[in-house]
Design a protein around this motif. Structure first.
Motif, PDB file in Angstrom:
ATOM      1  N   THR A   1      -5.556  -3.197   2.902  1.00  0.00           N
ATOM      2  CA  THR A   1      -4.586  -2.290   2.273  1.00  0.00           C
ATOM      3  C   THR A   1      -5.269  -1.591   1.110  1.00  0.00           C
ATOM      4  O   THR A   1      -5.805  -2.252   0.225  1.00  0.00           O
TER       5      THR A   1
ATOM      6  N   MET B   1      -4.652   1.007  -1.953  1.00  0.00           N
ATOM      7  CA  MET B   1      -3.580   1.646  -2.737  1.00  0.00           C
ATOM      8  C   MET B   1      -4.176   2.388  -3.932  1.00  0.00           C
ATOM      9  O   MET B   1      -5.194   1.977  -4.474  1.00  0.00           O
TER      10      MET B   1
ATOM     11  N   VAL C   1       7.755   4.898  -5.857  1.00  0.00           N
ATOM     12  CA  VAL C   1       7.103   4.848  -4.545  1.00  0.00           C
ATOM     13  C   VAL C   1       5.615   5.041  -4.755  1.00  0.00           C
ATOM     14  O   VAL C   1       5.199   5.909  -5.528  1.00  0.00           O
ATOM     15  N   ARG C   2       4.820   4.232  -4.089  1.00  0.00           N
ATOM     16  CA  ARG C   2       3.378   4.488  -4.045  1.00  0.00           C
ATOM     17  C   ARG C   2       2.940   4.438  -2.588  1.00  0.00           C
ATOM     18  O   ARG C   2       3.383   3.585  -1.829  1.00  0.00           O
ATOM     19  N   VAL C   3       2.085   5.382  -2.232  1.00  0.00           N
ATOM     20  CA  VAL C   3       1.657   5.489  -0.834  1.00  0.00           C
ATOM     21  C   VAL C   3       0.159   5.245  -0.750  1.00  0.00           C
ATOM     22  O   VAL C   3      -0.612   5.854  -1.489  1.00  0.00           O
ATOM     23  N   GLY C   4      -0.226   4.347   0.127  1.00  0.00           N
ATOM     24  CA  GLY C   4      -1.646   4.069   0.345  1.00  0.00           C
ATOM     25  C   GLY C   4      -1.942   3.989   1.825  1.00  0.00           C
ATOM     26  O   GLY C   4      -1.156   4.454   2.648  1.00  0.00           O
ATOM     27  N   LYS C   5      -3.076   3.393   2.150  1.00  0.00           N
ATOM     28  CA  LYS C   5      -3.483   3.289   3.547  1.00  0.00           C
ATOM     29  C   LYS C   5      -3.462   1.841   3.988  1.00  0.00           C
ATOM     30  O   LYS C   5      -3.705   0.930   3.192  1.00  0.00           O
ATOM     31  N   HIS C   6      -3.172   1.639   5.264  1.00  0.00           N
ATOM     32  CA  HIS C   6      -3.280   0.310   5.850  1.00  0.00           C
ATOM     33  C   HIS C   6      -4.228   0.418   7.032  1.00  0.00           C
ATOM     34  O   HIS C   6      -4.001   1.224   7.933  1.00  0.00           O
ATOM     35  N   ILE C   7      -5.293  -0.377   7.006  1.00  0.00           N
ATOM     36  CA  ILE C   7      -6.298  -0.291   8.067  1.00  0.00           C
ATOM     37  C   ILE C   7      -6.421  -1.645   8.755  1.00  0.00           C
ATOM     38  O   ILE C   7      -6.543  -2.680   8.091  1.00  0.00           O
ATOM     39  N   THR C   8      -6.338  -1.636  10.074  1.00  0.00           N
ATOM     40  CA  THR C   8      -6.519  -2.851  10.857  1.00  0.00           C
ATOM     41  C   THR C   8      -7.878  -2.795  11.537  1.00  0.00           C
ATOM     42  O   THR C   8      -8.170  -1.819  12.235  1.00  0.00           O
ATOM     43  N   LEU C   9      -8.708  -3.798  11.308  1.00  0.00           N
ATOM     44  CA  LEU C   9     -10.009  -3.876  11.974  1.00  0.00           C
ATOM     45  C   LEU C   9     -10.019  -5.057  12.938  1.00  0.00           C
ATOM     46  O   LEU C   9      -9.507  -6.127  12.609  1.00  0.00           O
TER      47      LEU C   9
ATOM     48  N   ALA D   1     -17.038  -2.635   4.559  1.00  0.00           N
ATOM     49  CA  ALA D   1     -16.439  -1.410   5.112  1.00  0.00           C
ATOM     50  C   ALA D   1     -15.549  -0.741   4.070  1.00  0.00           C
ATOM     51  O   ALA D   1     -15.582   0.480   3.889  1.00  0.00           O
TER      52      ALA D   1
ATOM     53  N   LEU E   1     -16.757   2.828   2.757  1.00  0.00           N
ATOM     54  CA  LEU E   1     -16.134   3.935   3.489  1.00  0.00           C
ATOM     55  C   LEU E   1     -14.647   4.113   3.219  1.00  0.00           C
ATOM     56  O   LEU E   1     -14.168   5.228   3.045  1.00  0.00           O
ATOM     57  N   LEU E   2     -13.907   3.009   3.172  1.00  0.00           N
ATOM     58  CA  LEU E   2     -12.450   3.144   3.258  1.00  0.00           C
ATOM     59  C   LEU E   2     -11.773   3.377   1.916  1.00  0.00           C
ATOM     60  O   LEU E   2     -10.760   4.066   1.847  1.00  0.00           O
TER      61      LEU E   2
ATOM     62  N   ASP F   1     -12.671  -2.326  16.813  1.00  0.00           N
ATOM     63  CA  ASP F   1     -11.573  -1.366  16.876  1.00  0.00           C
ATOM     64  C   ASP F   1     -11.000  -1.167  15.479  1.00  0.00           C
ATOM     65  O   ASP F   1     -11.020  -2.080  14.647  1.00  0.00           O
TER      66      ASP F   1
ATOM     67  N   ARG G   1      -7.620   0.779  13.469  1.00  0.00           N
ATOM     68  CA  ARG G   1      -6.412   1.610  13.479  1.00  0.00           C
ATOM     69  C   ARG G   1      -6.013   1.865  12.025  1.00  0.00           C
ATOM     70  O   ARG G   1      -6.071   0.966  11.186  1.00  0.00           O
TER      71      ARG G   1
ATOM     72  N   HIS H   1       0.551   2.493   4.061  1.00  0.00           N
ATOM     73  CA  HIS H   1       1.191   1.378   3.376  1.00  0.00           C
ATOM     74  C   HIS H   1       1.991   1.967   2.225  1.00  0.00           C
ATOM     75  O   HIS H   1       1.439   2.687   1.385  1.00  0.00           O
TER      76      HIS H   1
ATOM     77  N   THR I   1       4.701   1.225  -0.951  1.00  0.00           N
ATOM     78  CA  THR I   1       5.356   0.263  -1.820  1.00  0.00           C
ATOM     79  C   THR I   1       6.556   0.930  -2.465  1.00  0.00           C
ATOM     80  O   THR I   1       6.419   1.988  -3.069  1.00  0.00           O
TER      81      THR I   1
END
Lengths: 81, 81
Positions: free
Chosen positions: A8, A10, A38-46, A63, A67-68, B37, B39, B43, B45
């Motif tokens: 995650t 943020m 509200v706060r918006v971030g990224k969720h990355i599944t590896l 990673a 990069l992320l 992989d 994705r 995210h 809050t």
């Protein structure tokens, strides 16, 4: 073994989050007034092939750092399932 | 009472995720080959003023359905702290 690693990313707490502010305005326009921030971030599944959960976490950390996540503006958290 | 609600919005499993594919290529270019992989989703809050955790979750669900997630292409999960 394959590990499912969640990252995650943020925006840092002290920084403005324009996307979060836009979502807050959007929610107010929809009549939802009980949301205060509200706060918006990224969720990355590896999916990581690794010998152990520790190794998978270490790959994900590399990673995220390289990069992320931009660590000047963002923080990240990693969890391994 | 204020509740900290986490919403994770991810592309549906059966759909292509071009952003995830781009991250996978980027990781390979950085020499990280053990990731199989990727994705990428969002995210979010929310700080919600509500009488109970159930009410806070219900507000977040409305927000996710109406604004944050496109349910044709994305699924969401909500957790309340």
């Amino acid at each position: 073994m394959k590990y499912n690693v969640q990252i995650t990313v943020m925006p840092l707490k002290d920084l403005l989050d324009p996307q979060g502010k836009a979502v807050l305005v959007g929610l107010n326009n929809l009549g939802i007034h009980s949301v205060e921030d509200v706060r918006v971030g990224k969720h990355i599944t590896l999916i990581v092939e690794a010998a152990s959960a520790e190794e998978a976490k270490s790959v994900a950390e590399t990673a995220a750092k390289q990069l992320l996540a931009n660590q000047v503006m963002e923080s990240f958290e990693i969890s391994v399932n």
